[in-house]
Structures are given as structure tokens and as C-alpha cells.
Design an enzyme around this catalytic site. Structure first.
Site, PDB file in Angstrom:
ATOM      1  N   ARG A 117       0.883  -1.184   0.000  1.00 27.77           N
ATOM      2  CA  ARG A 117       0.000   0.000   0.000  1.00 27.77           C
ATOM      3  C   ARG A 117       0.911   1.221   0.000  1.00 27.77           C
ATOM      4  O   ARG A 117       1.633   1.450   0.972  1.00 27.77           O
ATOM      5  CB  ARG A 117      -0.930   0.005   1.206  1.00 27.77           C
ATOM      6  CG  ARG A 117      -1.685   1.321   1.358  1.00 27.77           C
ATOM      7  CD  ARG A 117      -2.845   1.251   2.326  1.00 27.77           C
ATOM      8  NE  ARG A 117      -3.931   0.489   1.755  1.00 27.77           N
ATOM      9  CZ  ARG A 117      -5.186   0.502   2.217  1.00 27.77           C
ATOM     10  NH1 ARG A 117      -5.492   1.257   3.258  1.00 27.77           N
ATOM     11  NH2 ARG A 117      -6.119  -0.217   1.647  1.00 27.77           N
ATOM     12  N   HIS A 166      -7.090   0.571  -6.809  1.00 28.87           N
ATOM     13  CA  HIS A 166      -7.299  -0.334  -5.670  1.00 28.87           C
ATOM     14  C   HIS A 166      -7.886  -1.637  -6.237  1.00 28.87           C
ATOM     15  O   HIS A 166      -9.056  -1.963  -6.021  1.00 28.87           O
ATOM     16  CB  HIS A 166      -8.264   0.335  -4.678  1.00 28.87           C
ATOM     17  CG  HIS A 166      -8.247  -0.261  -3.301  1.00 28.87           C
ATOM     18  ND1 HIS A 166      -7.427  -1.307  -2.928  1.00 28.87           N
ATOM     19  CD2 HIS A 166      -8.969   0.062  -2.180  1.00 28.87           C
ATOM     20  CE1 HIS A 166      -7.641  -1.600  -1.659  1.00 28.87           C
ATOM     21  NE2 HIS A 166      -8.562  -0.804  -1.186  1.00 28.87           N
ATOM     22  N   GLN A 201      -9.871  -4.224  -4.062  1.00 34.99           N
ATOM     23  CA  GLN A 201     -11.210  -3.783  -3.680  1.00 34.99           C
ATOM     24  C   GLN A 201     -12.221  -4.142  -4.770  1.00 34.99           C
ATOM     25  O   GLN A 201     -13.306  -4.661  -4.493  1.00 34.99           O
ATOM     26  CB  GLN A 201     -11.198  -2.260  -3.442  1.00 34.99           C
ATOM     27  CG  GLN A 201     -12.532  -1.711  -3.013  1.00 34.99           C
ATOM     28  CD  GLN A 201     -12.938  -2.178  -1.626  1.00 34.99           C
ATOM     29  OE1 GLN A 201     -12.160  -2.069  -0.686  1.00 34.99           O
ATOM     30  NE2 GLN A 201     -14.133  -2.704  -1.480  1.00 34.99           N
ATOM     31  N   ASP A 230     -17.661   6.503  -1.950  1.00 36.88           N
ATOM     32  CA  ASP A 230     -16.423   6.436  -1.177  1.00 36.88           C
ATOM     33  C   ASP A 230     -16.226   7.812  -0.535  1.00 36.88           C
ATOM     34  O   ASP A 230     -16.947   8.763  -0.872  1.00 36.88           O
ATOM     35  CB  ASP A 230     -15.251   6.088  -2.128  1.00 36.88           C
ATOM     36  CG  ASP A 230     -13.923   5.892  -1.407  1.00 36.88           C
ATOM     37  OD1 ASP A 230     -13.914   5.783  -0.163  1.00 36.88           O
ATOM     38  OD2 ASP A 230     -12.878   5.870  -2.091  1.00 36.88           O
ATOM     39  N   CYS A 252     -16.458   1.054  -0.004  1.00 36.79           N
ATOM     40  CA  CYS A 252     -15.245   0.283   0.285  1.00 36.79           C
ATOM     41  C   CYS A 252     -14.868   0.353   1.764  1.00 36.79           C
ATOM     42  O   CYS A 252     -14.182  -0.530   2.267  1.00 36.79           O
ATOM     43  CB  CYS A 252     -14.097   0.779  -0.579  1.00 36.79           C
ATOM     44  SG  CYS A 252     -13.783   2.540  -0.374  1.00 36.79           S
ATOM     45  N   ARG A 295     -13.269  -9.052   0.738  1.00 43.38           N
ATOM     46  CA  ARG A 295     -11.864  -8.719   0.475  1.00 43.38           C
ATOM     47  C   ARG A 295     -10.995  -9.950   0.743  1.00 43.38           C
ATOM     48  O   ARG A 295     -10.087 -10.277  -0.008  1.00 43.38           O
ATOM     49  CB  ARG A 295     -11.412  -7.563   1.386  1.00 43.38           C
ATOM     50  CG  ARG A 295     -12.053  -6.217   1.082  1.00 43.38           C
ATOM     51  CD  ARG A 295     -11.582  -5.669  -0.252  1.00 43.38           C
ATOM     52  NE  ARG A 295     -10.143  -5.618  -0.334  1.00 43.38           N
ATOM     53  CZ  ARG A 295      -9.384  -4.634   0.169  1.00 43.38           C
ATOM     54  NH1 ARG A 295      -9.959  -3.600   0.751  1.00 43.38           N
ATOM     55  NH2 ARG A 295      -8.062  -4.668   0.071  1.00 43.38           N
TER      56      ARG A 295
HETATM   57  N1   CP Z   1     -11.332  -0.690   1.818  1.00 44.36           N
HETATM   58  C1   CP Z   1     -10.087  -0.680   2.301  1.00 44.36           C
HETATM   59  O1   CP Z   1      -9.100  -0.807   1.578  1.00 44.36           O
HETATM   60  O2   CP Z   1     -10.008  -0.547   3.651  1.00 44.36           O
HETATM   61  P1   CP Z   1      -8.668  -0.289   4.484  1.00 44.36           P
HETATM   62  O3   CP Z   1      -8.153   1.068   4.074  1.00 44.36           O
HETATM   63  O4   CP Z   1      -9.089  -0.327   5.918  1.00 44.36           O
HETATM   64  O5   CP Z   1      -7.675  -1.357   4.157  1.00 44.36           O
HETATM   65  N1  NVA Z   2     -10.306   6.416  -1.598  1.00 46.92           N
HETATM   66  C1  NVA Z   2      -9.974   5.985  -0.265  1.00 46.92           C
HETATM   67  C2  NVA Z   2     -10.108   4.503  -0.163  1.00 46.92           C
HETATM   68  C3  NVA Z   2      -9.747   3.905   1.170  1.00 46.92           C
HETATM   69  C4  NVA Z   2      -9.883   2.419   1.180  1.00 46.92           C
HETATM   70  C5  NVA Z   2      -8.554   6.420   0.041  1.00 46.92           C
HETATM   71  O1  NVA Z   2      -7.687   6.300  -0.828  1.00 46.92           O
HETATM   72  O2  NVA Z   2      -8.311   6.906   1.150  1.00 46.92           O
END
Ligand code: CP
Ligand code: NVA
Length: 308
Positions: A105, A132, A135, A226, A266, A294
Site C-alpha cells: 500500500r 485499488h 477492492q 467512497d 469500500c 476482500r
Molecule cells: N477498503 C479498504 O481498503 O479498507 P482499508 O483502508 O481499511 O484497508
Molecule cells: N479512496 C480511499 C479509499 C480507502 C480504502 C482512500 O484512498 O483513502
């Protein structure tokens, strides 16, 4: 030896490969629900680099690999100092010599690309500023479970054109779904981005841009939103809250979708901003099932990538 594959966006997969991962994910989920835990990835080790916060991604990968007989270790950026204590190249080459797969990440998508270019083990994008993919795998699994098939499904995305919606457009193209994007001006995908995301479009794929959320959700099976301020965009918070104010998913908006429509997010959600409590807590909400998926989706991906 399996050929080396990195999953940085869904376009790193062929359509048939994507379908096969989803099929494996559904099977593994059914097995798991029956108490069958086949150790398909016995002894495999995941290294998980997180430069941003996470609940679902971290836990789902860690629980998933454990159920498959492997293990995972969390490598927080503050401990490894990627790019500051040590070059991306050296971290990548060293990790490749000790783990079977890296889950990453990152703040910037380009860093995952650079990391993968030096890695001799598969690298999975666990969220970047651009996409992502994991997701989106869970999202389509959730939609398929709900409606029995993905044929003639219409998804309405209300809100930001961001990492999550980019992967959703990509998977919609690859699986031939109808997707409507409703984003305020200034927060829409560019033509170039759309061209990249829809390279592998299949019959049935339809992409519409409808500014008014009420019109966008009309006849939709799925209403998805989101956060308005993603991780790393905190400096733009005030401006974004103002620009997105009329893009809230609330009970009034949900009335314009199909009667049997489901609500997806998400997560994490900012209750009272992009979604109201009466939607996220309603019988139409599938956000917890989506989060659980997930784990099942990523188990499918891990088995596809790593099984000997
Ligand atoms: N949806 C998602 O990726 O959640 P987290 O940021 O908690 O991993
Ligand atoms: N769009 C959000 C998704 C988190 C899972 C972010 O990037 O913070």
C-alpha cells in the site's frame, strides 16, 4: 517455476485470468464456510508494506494467507524507511530473497511500479493514489452473490473519481458491466484515464457520465460511494467538502435506484458526509459482506499467483 506476475492494476490480468481468480475466490469462500481449510499455500510468506493506514486490507491479507497455510508480516514504512533509510531498489531485492509475495500500500503508484520492476516475487497493489484492484475484486464478488450473475448489472458511482472508482471502471470494462459515474466538475476522470481503464472492454460494457446523482442512480442495481477526501488529500479537505456536498448518498437518493438495489462502500466511511446512517445501516447496505469478501477475493488471487 511459475512465470512472475505483478498485479498493480487489473489490466495486469487477462479477462479470462480475472474470471478464473473470481471463480477460485467463490469456491474458497464456499469451502471456508463449510469449515474446509485446504492449505493450498503451505509455508508461503507474505511481506506487507503499508505506507498508509488500513484495517480491511491488512487483516484480510493476513487472515487469508494464514487460512491457506502461510503467514504474513507487516512492514510499516516507519520501520523500514522505504526510500529514506534504504532505496526502493534495495528493499525490493532483499525482500524478494526472503518472502514469496509482497503486498504494497503506497502513497504514490509510481513507487509500487518501481518496486515491482526490481522484485523477483509477485507484487500486489494494496491501494495507491491511482488504483485499488483488490477492492474491485471483492466488489464484483459481492454483486454477483447478490444478483446471481453479473449480466445486465448497472452500477452507479456517486462521488470522487478516485483510486476505488478507477478500479471499478476497469473491472466493469473487463466483465462487461454498465457503470454510471456521477462526479462534480473538476473531480472527473480525464479522457486519457478512461482510455487506459477501458482497454480490455468486453461486450455489455457501458460507461455513462451523469452529473445529477438522482438521474445517475435511476435503475441502478448498485449504488456505490467512497470518501470525499482520500488519504493524502487532507490539504484539500475544505474545498472537497463543499464541492461534494450535493453528492451525498442518503435515503432520498436511494429511492431513485431499483427497489432491490444494494449500497456499497469500500470503507472506511465518513458517516454524515458521503453517506448517511440510514443508508449505510439499512437493509440495502452490503458494506460488511463487501469487506469480508476482500479476504475471499484475495485468497483467490493469492492461490492464482502463488500455488506451486
Ligand atoms: N477498503 C479498504 O481498503 O479498507 P482499508 O483502508 O481499511 O484497508
Ligand atoms: N479512496 C480511499 C479509499 C480507502 C480504502 C482512500 O484512498 O483513502
Amino acid at each position: 517455476m511459475k512465470p512472475l506476475r505483478h498485479i498493480l492494476t487489473l489490466s495486469d490480468l487477462e479477462v479470462e485470468e480475472l474470471k478464473s481468480i473470481l471463480k477460485t475466490a467463490s469456491k474458497l469462500k464456499a469451502d471456508y464456510k463449510q469449515g474446509k481449510h485446504e492449505k493450498l499455500l503451505d509455508g508461503k510468506v507474505l511481506g506487507m508494506i503499508f505506507e498508509k493506514m488500513s484495517l480491511r486490507t491488512r487483516v484480510s491479507f493476513e487472515a487469508g494467507i494464514f487460512q491457506l497455510g502461510g503467514t504474513a508480516m507487516l512492514l510499516e514504512d516507519k520501520h523500514i524507511g522505504l526510500g529514506s533509510r534504504e532505496s526502493v531498489k534495495d528493499v525490493s531485492r532483499v525482500l524478494s530473497s526472503m518472502v514469496d509475495c509482497v503486498v504494497f500500500r503506497a502513497k504514490r503508484h509510481e513507487v509500487v511500479e518501481e518496486f515491482a520492476s526490481y522484485s523477483s516475487v509477485p507484487v500486489i497493489n494494496a491501494l495507491t493514489d491511482k488504483s485499488h484492484p483488490c477492492q474491485a475484486l471483492a466488489d464484483v464478488l459481492t454483486i454477483k452473490e447478490e444478483f446471481g450473475s453479473l449480466e445486465n448489472i448497472k452500477i452507479a458511482w456517486i462521488g470522487d473519481s478516485n483510486n476505488v472508482s478507477a478500479s471499478l471502471v476497469e473491472i466493469a470494462a473487463m466483465l462487461g458491466l454498465h457503470i454510471v459515474i456521477s462526479s462534480p466538475e473538476g473531480y472527473r476522470f480525464s479522457q486519457e484515464e478512461i482510455a487506459t481503464l477501458t482497454q480490455q472492454r468486453q461486450p455489455g460494457f457501458e460507461l455513462e457520465f451523469i452529473d445529477n446523482p438522482k438521474d445517475a442512480v435511476s435503475d441502478a442495481h448498485v449504488v456505490y460511494t467512497d470518501v470525499w477526501v482520500s488519504m493524502g488529500e487532507e490539504a484539500e479537505k475544505q474545498e472537497r467538502l463543499e464541492r461534494f456536498a450535493s453528492y451525498q448518498v442518503n435515503a432520498e437518493l436511494m429511492k431513485n435506484a431499483r427497489k432491490d438495489a444494494i449500497f456499497l462502500h469500500c470503507l472506511p466511511a465518513r458517516r454524515g458526509l458521503e453517506v448517511t446512517d440510514d443508508v449505510i445501516d439499512s437493509p440495502q447496505s452490503r458494506v460488511v459482506a463487501e469487506a469480508e469478501n476482500r479476504m475471499h477475493a484475495q485468497k483467490g488471487l493469492l492461490v492464482w499467483l502463488l500455488q506451486d
